[in-house]
Design an enzyme around this catalytic site. Structure first.
Site, PDB file in Angstrom:
ATOM      1  NE  ARG A  40      -4.241  -1.646   1.846  1.00 17.67           N
ATOM      2  CZ  ARG A  40      -5.128  -2.088   2.724  1.00 17.67           C
ATOM      3  NH1 ARG A  40      -4.883  -2.017   4.010  1.00 17.67           N
ATOM      4  NH2 ARG A  40      -6.262  -2.614   2.318  1.00 17.67           N
ATOM      5  CE  LYS A 201     -21.586 -15.054   7.290  1.00 23.61           C
ATOM      6  NZ  LYS A 201     -21.692 -13.958   8.253  1.00 23.61           N
TER       7      LYS A 201
END
Ligand code: AMP
Length: 398
Positions: A40, A201
Protein backbone atom coordinates in the site's frame (compact mmCIF):
# COMPACT_ATOMS: atom_id res chain seq x y z
CA UNK A 1 -20.24 7.31 -14.27
CA UNK A 2 -19.35 10.55 -12.57
CA UNK A 3 -16.68 8.90 -10.42
CA UNK A 4 -14.62 8.41 -13.59
CA UNK A 5 -14.48 12.11 -14.34
CA UNK A 6 -12.63 13.52 -11.33
CA UNK A 7 -9.79 16.04 -11.42
CA UNK A 8 -6.36 14.65 -10.68
CA UNK A 9 -3.15 16.12 -9.28
CA UNK A 10 -2.29 17.06 -12.84
CA UNK A 11 -5.36 19.30 -13.15
CA UNK A 12 -4.35 21.71 -10.38
CA UNK A 13 -1.30 23.92 -9.83
CA UNK A 14 0.56 22.49 -6.83
CA UNK A 15 3.83 24.45 -7.05
CA UNK A 16 4.68 26.11 -3.76
CA UNK A 17 1.38 24.96 -2.25
CA UNK A 18 0.82 22.92 0.89
CA UNK A 19 -0.91 19.74 -0.27
CA UNK A 20 -2.62 17.39 2.17
CA UNK A 21 -2.56 13.87 0.73
CA UNK A 22 -4.77 11.15 2.22
CA UNK A 23 -3.01 7.85 1.62
CA UNK A 24 -3.87 4.33 2.72
CA UNK A 25 -0.83 3.40 4.80
CA UNK A 26 -2.81 0.80 6.75
CA UNK A 27 -0.11 -1.87 6.31
CA UNK A 28 0.33 -5.14 8.19
CA UNK A 29 3.21 -5.43 10.69
CA UNK A 30 5.42 -8.34 11.80
CA UNK A 31 5.73 -9.26 15.48
CA UNK A 32 9.05 -7.37 15.65
CA UNK A 33 7.36 -4.15 14.51
CA UNK A 34 8.72 -4.21 10.95
CA UNK A 35 6.37 -3.72 7.98
CA UNK A 36 5.18 -7.11 6.73
CA UNK A 37 3.87 -5.97 3.34
CA UNK A 38 4.57 -2.46 2.03
CA UNK A 39 2.31 -2.82 -1.05
CA UNK A 40 0.00 0.00 0.00
CA UNK A 41 2.91 2.38 0.63
CA UNK A 42 4.51 1.47 -2.68
CA UNK A 43 1.21 2.10 -4.48
CA UNK A 44 1.10 5.62 -3.01
CA UNK A 45 4.57 6.59 -4.30
CA UNK A 46 3.62 7.82 -7.81
CA UNK A 47 1.42 10.59 -6.40
CA UNK A 48 3.95 11.59 -3.75
CA UNK A 49 6.78 11.65 -6.31
CA UNK A 50 4.71 13.77 -8.70
CA UNK A 51 4.03 16.30 -5.94
CA UNK A 52 7.71 16.45 -4.96
CA UNK A 53 8.78 16.87 -8.59
CA UNK A 54 6.26 19.69 -8.99
CA UNK A 55 7.51 21.59 -5.94
CA UNK A 56 4.55 21.03 -3.65
CA UNK A 57 4.92 21.04 0.13
CA UNK A 58 3.63 17.56 0.84
CA UNK A 59 1.66 16.71 4.00
CA UNK A 60 0.78 13.02 4.08
CA UNK A 61 -1.87 11.49 6.32
CA UNK A 62 -3.44 8.07 6.86
CA UNK A 63 -5.11 5.84 9.38
CA UNK A 64 -3.51 2.69 10.75
CA UNK A 65 -5.55 -0.01 12.47
CA UNK A 66 -8.27 0.87 14.96
CA UNK A 67 -6.81 2.89 17.83
CA UNK A 68 -10.28 3.88 19.07
CA UNK A 69 -9.89 7.63 18.94
CA UNK A 70 -6.96 8.08 21.28
CA UNK A 71 -3.17 8.26 21.04
CA UNK A 72 -1.62 4.81 21.16
CA UNK A 73 2.05 4.28 20.20
CA UNK A 74 1.19 0.79 18.91
CA UNK A 75 -0.65 2.46 16.01
CA UNK A 76 1.94 5.16 15.29
CA UNK A 77 2.75 5.80 11.64
CA UNK A 78 6.44 6.43 12.50
CA UNK A 79 7.59 3.15 10.82
CA UNK A 80 5.84 4.31 7.63
CA UNK A 81 7.75 7.61 7.70
CA UNK A 82 10.97 5.61 7.98
CA UNK A 83 9.97 3.40 5.06
CA UNK A 84 9.04 6.44 2.96
CA UNK A 85 12.31 8.18 3.78
CA UNK A 86 14.19 5.24 2.25
CA UNK A 87 11.80 4.76 -0.67
CA UNK A 88 11.86 8.44 -1.66
CA UNK A 89 15.54 9.03 -0.89
CA UNK A 90 14.68 12.13 1.11
CA UNK A 91 13.62 12.78 4.68
CA UNK A 92 9.95 12.39 5.53
CA UNK A 93 9.41 14.35 8.73
CA UNK A 94 7.17 12.63 11.28
CA UNK A 95 4.74 14.81 13.25
CA UNK A 96 4.09 13.86 16.87
CA UNK A 97 0.38 14.60 16.50
CA UNK A 98 -2.33 14.95 13.84
CA UNK A 99 -3.47 18.57 13.94
CA UNK A 100 -1.65 19.78 17.08
CA UNK A 101 1.39 21.99 17.62
CA UNK A 102 3.88 19.54 16.14
CA UNK A 103 1.88 19.07 12.94
CA UNK A 104 1.24 22.80 12.58
CA UNK A 105 4.88 23.79 13.16
CA UNK A 106 6.23 21.19 10.73
CA UNK A 107 3.64 22.10 8.09
CA UNK A 108 4.38 25.82 8.42
CA UNK A 109 8.10 25.18 8.00
CA UNK A 110 7.89 22.94 4.92
CA UNK A 111 9.90 24.04 1.90
CA UNK A 112 8.93 23.27 -1.71
CA UNK A 113 9.46 19.58 -2.45
CA UNK A 114 9.65 18.59 1.22
CA UNK A 115 7.48 15.86 2.73
CA UNK A 116 6.00 15.28 6.18
CA UNK A 117 3.62 12.69 7.65
CA UNK A 118 0.91 13.41 10.21
CA UNK A 119 0.21 10.92 12.99
CA UNK A 120 -2.61 8.39 12.64
CA UNK A 121 -5.81 10.34 11.92
CA UNK A 122 -7.76 7.82 14.00
CA UNK A 123 -6.02 9.10 17.15
CA UNK A 124 -8.93 11.57 17.05
CA UNK A 125 -12.35 10.08 17.65
CA UNK A 126 -13.90 12.75 15.39
CA UNK A 127 -12.21 11.17 12.34
CA UNK A 128 -14.56 8.22 11.86
CA UNK A 129 -17.57 10.40 12.69
CA UNK A 130 -16.78 12.80 9.85
CA UNK A 131 -17.03 15.67 12.35
CA UNK A 132 -16.83 19.05 10.54
CA UNK A 133 -14.62 20.73 13.19
CA UNK A 134 -11.92 18.09 12.77
CA UNK A 135 -12.18 18.20 8.97
CA UNK A 136 -11.70 21.97 9.16
CA UNK A 137 -8.65 21.59 11.39
CA UNK A 138 -7.08 19.11 8.99
CA UNK A 139 -7.87 21.40 6.08
CA UNK A 140 -6.29 24.39 7.86
CA UNK A 141 -2.87 22.71 7.55
CA UNK A 142 -2.97 22.87 3.74
CA UNK A 143 -4.17 24.66 0.60
CA UNK A 144 -5.06 21.68 -1.59
CA UNK A 145 -6.41 18.22 -0.74
CA UNK A 146 -5.52 15.07 -2.68
CA UNK A 147 -7.29 11.80 -1.97
CA UNK A 148 -5.25 8.77 -2.99
CA UNK A 149 -6.56 6.32 -0.37
CA UNK A 150 -8.67 3.96 -2.45
CA UNK A 151 -8.88 1.49 0.45
CA UNK A 152 -10.93 3.95 2.53
CA UNK A 153 -12.77 5.72 -0.31
CA UNK A 154 -15.99 3.89 0.61
CA UNK A 155 -15.98 5.59 4.01
CA UNK A 156 -17.15 9.15 4.59
CA UNK A 157 -14.72 10.25 7.30
CA UNK A 158 -12.91 13.52 7.99
CA UNK A 159 -9.68 12.72 6.16
CA UNK A 160 -11.39 10.82 3.32
CA UNK A 161 -14.42 13.01 2.64
CA UNK A 162 -15.06 15.81 5.14
CA UNK A 163 -11.86 17.70 4.35
CA UNK A 164 -12.83 17.89 0.67
CA UNK A 165 -15.51 20.42 1.63
CA UNK A 166 -12.90 22.91 2.85
CA UNK A 167 -10.18 22.71 0.16
CA UNK A 168 -9.88 22.31 -3.60
CA UNK A 169 -9.97 18.50 -3.76
CA UNK A 170 -8.56 16.21 -6.46
CA UNK A 171 -7.61 12.54 -6.86
CA UNK A 172 -4.19 10.92 -6.85
CA UNK A 173 -2.79 8.35 -9.27
CA UNK A 174 -3.77 5.28 -7.24
CA UNK A 175 -7.43 6.23 -7.07
CA UNK A 176 -7.31 7.07 -10.78
CA UNK A 177 -5.75 3.68 -11.56
CA UNK A 178 -8.29 1.77 -9.48
CA UNK A 179 -11.35 3.48 -10.91
CA UNK A 180 -10.16 3.59 -14.50
CA UNK A 181 -9.32 -0.13 -14.59
CA UNK A 182 -12.37 -1.33 -12.69
CA UNK A 183 -14.71 1.28 -14.14
CA UNK A 184 -13.42 0.59 -17.65
CA UNK A 185 -14.02 -3.13 -17.27
CA UNK A 186 -17.57 -2.56 -16.05
CA UNK A 187 -18.45 0.06 -18.66
CA UNK A 188 -16.89 -1.50 -21.73
CA UNK A 189 -15.60 -5.01 -21.02
CA UNK A 190 -13.70 -7.09 -23.53
CA UNK A 191 -15.95 -10.14 -23.95
CA UNK A 192 -16.65 -12.77 -22.91
CA UNK A 193 -16.88 -11.08 -19.52
CA UNK A 194 -16.56 -13.63 -16.71
CA UNK A 195 -17.18 -12.86 -13.04
CA UNK A 196 -15.87 -15.26 -10.41
CA UNK A 197 -17.45 -14.85 -7.02
CA UNK A 198 -16.52 -16.82 -3.95
CA UNK A 199 -15.85 -16.31 -0.27
CA UNK A 200 -17.93 -17.19 2.70
CA UNK A 201 -21.38 -15.70 2.30
CA UNK A 202 -23.96 -14.85 -0.34
CA UNK A 203 -25.11 -11.98 1.85
CA UNK A 204 -21.71 -10.25 1.51
CA UNK A 205 -21.74 -10.57 -2.27
CA UNK A 206 -25.36 -10.03 -3.14
CA UNK A 207 -24.82 -6.42 -4.22
CA UNK A 208 -21.98 -7.47 -6.52
CA UNK A 209 -23.97 -10.35 -7.98
CA UNK A 210 -26.91 -8.06 -8.68
CA UNK A 211 -24.77 -5.45 -10.40
CA UNK A 212 -22.59 -7.87 -12.38
CA UNK A 213 -25.40 -10.13 -13.54
CA UNK A 214 -26.54 -7.29 -15.83
CA UNK A 215 -23.10 -7.04 -17.40
CA UNK A 216 -21.37 -10.42 -17.53
CA UNK A 217 -21.63 -13.36 -19.93
CA UNK A 218 -20.68 -15.95 -17.33
CA UNK A 219 -21.00 -15.98 -13.55
CA UNK A 220 -18.90 -18.54 -11.69
CA UNK A 221 -19.74 -19.31 -8.06
CA UNK A 222 -17.42 -20.93 -5.52
CA UNK A 223 -16.63 -20.83 -1.81
CA UNK A 224 -19.06 -21.19 1.05
CA UNK A 225 -21.81 -19.34 -0.79
CA UNK A 226 -22.17 -22.15 -3.34
CA UNK A 227 -24.02 -24.22 -0.74
CA UNK A 228 -26.83 -21.73 -0.26
CA UNK A 229 -27.40 -22.05 -4.02
CA UNK A 230 -27.25 -25.86 -3.79
CA UNK A 231 -29.84 -25.85 -1.05
CA UNK A 232 -32.07 -23.46 -3.02
CA UNK A 233 -31.94 -25.99 -5.86
CA UNK A 234 -33.05 -28.69 -3.44
CA UNK A 235 -29.74 -30.52 -3.03
CA UNK A 236 -28.45 -31.92 0.25
CA UNK A 237 -25.47 -29.99 1.59
CA UNK A 238 -24.52 -31.91 4.77
CA UNK A 239 -23.29 -29.38 7.31
CA UNK A 240 -21.92 -26.93 4.73
CA UNK A 241 -22.27 -23.23 5.37
CA UNK A 242 -25.81 -22.23 4.36
CA UNK A 243 -27.67 -18.96 4.82
CA UNK A 244 -31.22 -20.19 5.29
CA UNK A 245 -32.64 -16.69 5.01
CA UNK A 246 -31.03 -16.23 1.59
CA UNK A 247 -32.60 -19.25 -0.17
CA UNK A 248 -35.27 -17.18 -1.83
CA UNK A 249 -32.71 -14.65 -2.93
CA UNK A 250 -30.63 -17.46 -4.43
CA UNK A 251 -33.68 -18.56 -6.34
CA UNK A 252 -34.24 -15.05 -7.68
CA UNK A 253 -30.62 -14.94 -8.81
CA UNK A 254 -31.07 -18.21 -10.76
CA UNK A 255 -34.10 -16.75 -12.48
CA UNK A 256 -32.40 -13.45 -13.24
CA UNK A 257 -29.40 -15.23 -14.75
CA UNK A 258 -31.70 -17.30 -16.91
CA UNK A 259 -33.71 -14.30 -18.04
CA UNK A 260 -30.54 -12.40 -18.98
CA UNK A 261 -28.96 -15.38 -20.72
CA UNK A 262 -26.03 -15.38 -18.29
CA UNK A 263 -24.21 -18.70 -17.98
CA UNK A 264 -24.42 -19.46 -14.25
CA UNK A 265 -21.92 -22.05 -13.02
CA UNK A 266 -22.04 -23.83 -9.67
CA UNK A 267 -19.54 -26.47 -8.52
CA UNK A 268 -20.30 -29.95 -9.91
CA UNK A 269 -18.12 -31.55 -7.25
CA UNK A 270 -16.61 -30.48 -3.92
CA UNK A 271 -13.67 -31.13 -1.66
CA UNK A 272 -15.33 -31.85 1.65
CA UNK A 273 -14.28 -32.25 5.29
CA UNK A 274 -15.87 -33.85 8.33
CA UNK A 275 -15.14 -30.75 10.42
CA UNK A 276 -14.31 -27.09 9.91
CA UNK A 277 -10.60 -27.64 10.53
CA UNK A 278 -7.32 -27.66 8.61
CA UNK A 279 -6.81 -31.36 9.37
CA UNK A 280 -10.40 -32.46 8.76
CA UNK A 281 -10.92 -35.91 7.23
CA UNK A 282 -10.87 -35.28 3.48
CA UNK A 283 -13.05 -36.53 0.64
CA UNK A 284 -14.57 -35.42 -2.65
CA UNK A 285 -18.32 -35.44 -3.27
CA UNK A 286 -20.38 -34.58 -6.36
CA UNK A 287 -23.12 -31.98 -6.22
CA UNK A 288 -26.09 -33.38 -4.31
CA UNK A 289 -24.04 -36.04 -2.54
CA UNK A 290 -22.41 -34.29 0.39
CA UNK A 291 -23.03 -36.75 3.26
CA UNK A 292 -24.53 -35.77 6.60
CA UNK A 293 -21.92 -34.38 8.94
CA UNK A 294 -19.63 -33.35 6.08
CA UNK A 295 -19.16 -29.87 4.66
CA UNK A 296 -18.04 -28.43 1.37
CA UNK A 297 -14.76 -26.57 1.89
CA UNK A 298 -13.51 -26.15 -1.68
CA UNK A 299 -14.59 -26.80 -5.26
CA UNK A 300 -13.66 -30.27 -6.55
CA UNK A 301 -11.32 -31.41 -9.36
CA UNK A 302 -14.04 -31.74 -12.01
CA UNK A 303 -15.26 -28.26 -11.18
CA UNK A 304 -11.71 -26.97 -11.61
CA UNK A 305 -11.81 -28.26 -15.17
CA UNK A 306 -15.28 -26.85 -15.85
CA UNK A 307 -14.30 -23.43 -14.50
CA UNK A 308 -10.92 -23.41 -16.28
CA UNK A 309 -12.72 -24.09 -19.58
CA UNK A 310 -15.15 -21.23 -18.95
CA UNK A 311 -12.28 -18.89 -18.10
CA UNK A 312 -9.93 -19.93 -20.91
CA UNK A 313 -11.48 -17.74 -23.63
CA UNK A 314 -12.50 -14.84 -21.39
CA UNK A 315 -11.76 -11.28 -22.47
CA UNK A 316 -12.29 -9.85 -19.00
CA UNK A 317 -12.32 -11.53 -15.60
CA UNK A 318 -13.45 -9.89 -12.38
CA UNK A 319 -12.78 -12.03 -9.33
CA UNK A 320 -13.85 -11.51 -5.75
CA UNK A 321 -13.65 -14.19 -3.06
CA UNK A 322 -11.75 -17.50 -2.89
CA UNK A 323 -13.15 -20.84 -4.15
CA UNK A 324 -12.52 -22.53 -0.81
CA UNK A 325 -10.84 -22.21 2.55
CA UNK A 326 -7.45 -21.18 1.13
CA UNK A 327 -6.04 -20.74 4.63
CA UNK A 328 -5.80 -24.59 4.72
CA UNK A 329 -3.64 -26.34 2.12
CA UNK A 330 -6.02 -29.23 1.42
CA UNK A 331 -8.80 -26.77 0.58
CA UNK A 332 -6.69 -24.25 -1.38
CA UNK A 333 -6.45 -26.33 -4.56
CA UNK A 334 -9.61 -25.00 -6.21
CA UNK A 335 -8.52 -21.39 -5.82
CA UNK A 336 -5.05 -22.27 -7.15
CA UNK A 337 -6.57 -23.97 -10.21
CA UNK A 338 -8.83 -21.01 -10.93
CA UNK A 339 -5.93 -18.56 -10.44
CA UNK A 340 -3.89 -20.59 -12.95
CA UNK A 341 -6.75 -20.55 -15.43
CA UNK A 342 -7.13 -16.78 -15.07
CA UNK A 343 -3.37 -16.26 -15.46
CA UNK A 344 -3.26 -18.42 -18.60
CA UNK A 345 -6.40 -16.96 -20.18
CA UNK A 346 -4.75 -13.74 -21.30
CA UNK A 347 -7.89 -11.91 -20.17
CA UNK A 348 -7.86 -8.52 -18.49
CA UNK A 349 -7.97 -9.79 -14.91
CA UNK A 350 -9.17 -7.72 -11.99
CA UNK A 351 -8.96 -9.03 -8.46
CA UNK A 352 -10.95 -7.43 -5.65
CA UNK A 353 -8.92 -6.47 -2.58
CA UNK A 354 -9.10 -7.98 0.88
CA UNK A 355 -9.27 -11.77 1.17
CA UNK A 356 -9.17 -12.38 -2.59
CA UNK A 357 -6.02 -10.30 -3.01
CA UNK A 358 -4.41 -11.95 0.01
CA UNK A 359 -5.20 -15.43 -1.35
CA UNK A 360 -3.83 -14.61 -4.82
CA UNK A 361 -0.68 -13.16 -3.30
CA UNK A 362 -0.14 -16.05 -0.89
CA UNK A 363 -0.63 -18.58 -3.69
CA UNK A 364 1.95 -16.77 -5.86
CA UNK A 365 -0.19 -15.44 -8.73
CA UNK A 366 -0.06 -11.71 -7.98
CA UNK A 367 2.22 -10.74 -10.88
CA UNK A 368 0.06 -12.69 -13.35
CA UNK A 369 -2.99 -10.48 -12.83
CA UNK A 370 -3.73 -7.20 -14.63
CA UNK A 371 -4.90 -5.45 -11.49
CA UNK A 372 -5.16 -6.36 -7.82
CA UNK A 373 -7.18 -3.75 -6.00
CA UNK A 374 -5.72 -2.20 -2.84
CA UNK A 375 -9.20 -1.87 -1.37
CA UNK A 376 -11.25 -4.76 0.03
CA UNK A 377 -14.50 -3.07 1.03
CA UNK A 378 -13.94 -0.24 -1.45
CA UNK A 379 -13.51 -2.53 -4.47
CA UNK A 380 -16.55 -4.55 -3.42
CA UNK A 381 -18.68 -1.40 -3.22
CA UNK A 382 -17.27 -0.19 -6.52
CA UNK A 383 -18.22 -3.50 -8.17
CA UNK A 384 -21.67 -3.17 -6.61
CA UNK A 385 -22.01 0.03 -8.64
CA UNK A 386 -22.13 2.23 -5.55
CA UNK A 387 -20.73 5.73 -5.46
CA UNK A 388 -17.73 5.92 -3.13
CA UNK A 389 -18.04 9.06 -0.92
CA UNK A 390 -14.27 9.71 -0.84
CA UNK A 391 -14.29 9.94 -4.63
CA UNK A 392 -17.67 11.61 -5.06
CA UNK A 393 -16.46 14.56 -2.92
CA UNK A 394 -13.63 15.41 -5.34
CA UNK A 395 -13.88 18.09 -8.03
CA UNK A 396 -15.24 17.09 -11.42
CA UNK A 397 -13.25 17.76 -14.55
CA UNK A 398 -14.69 20.67 -16.49
P1 AMP B 1 -14.80 -13.26 1.77
O1 AMP B 1 -14.25 -12.38 2.83
O2 AMP B 1 -16.28 -13.22 1.65
O3 AMP B 1 -14.10 -13.10 0.45
O4 AMP B 1 -14.58 -14.73 2.25
C1 AMP B 1 -13.30 -15.26 2.44
C2 AMP B 1 -13.41 -16.36 3.44
O5 AMP B 1 -14.33 -17.33 2.99
C3 AMP B 1 -12.10 -17.04 3.65
O6 AMP B 1 -11.69 -16.85 4.98
C4 AMP B 1 -12.43 -18.50 3.41
O7 AMP B 1 -11.86 -19.35 4.34
C5 AMP B 1 -13.94 -18.57 3.52
N1 AMP B 1 -14.50 -19.70 2.78
C6 AMP B 1 -14.26 -20.03 1.50
N2 AMP B 1 -14.89 -21.15 1.15
C7 AMP B 1 -15.56 -21.58 2.25
C8 AMP B 1 -16.41 -22.69 2.53
N3 AMP B 1 -16.68 -23.60 1.59
N4 AMP B 1 -16.94 -22.79 3.76
C9 AMP B 1 -16.67 -21.86 4.69
N5 AMP B 1 -15.88 -20.79 4.50
C10 AMP B 1 -15.33 -20.64 3.29
Amino acid sequence: MSMLNKKTVEDIDVAGKKVLVRCDFNVPFNEDGSIADPKRIVEALPTIKYLIANNAKVILCSHLGRPKGEFNPKYSLAPVAEYLTKALGQEVKMAADVVGESAQTLAAGLKDGEVMLLENVRFHKEETKNAPEFSEKLASLAEIYVNDAFGTAHRAQCSTEGVAHYLPAVSGYLIQKEISIMGGALADPKRPFVAILGGAKVSDKIGVINNLIDKVDTLIIGGGMAYTFYKAEGHTVGSSLVEEDKLELADQIFKKAQAKGVKFLLPIDNRIGDRFASDAKFDVAPKGEIPDGWMGLDIGPETEQLYADAISNAGTVVWNGPMGVTEWDQYAQGTIAVAKAVAESGAVSIIGGGDSAAAIEKLGFADKMTHISTGGGASLEFLEGKELPGIAALQDKE
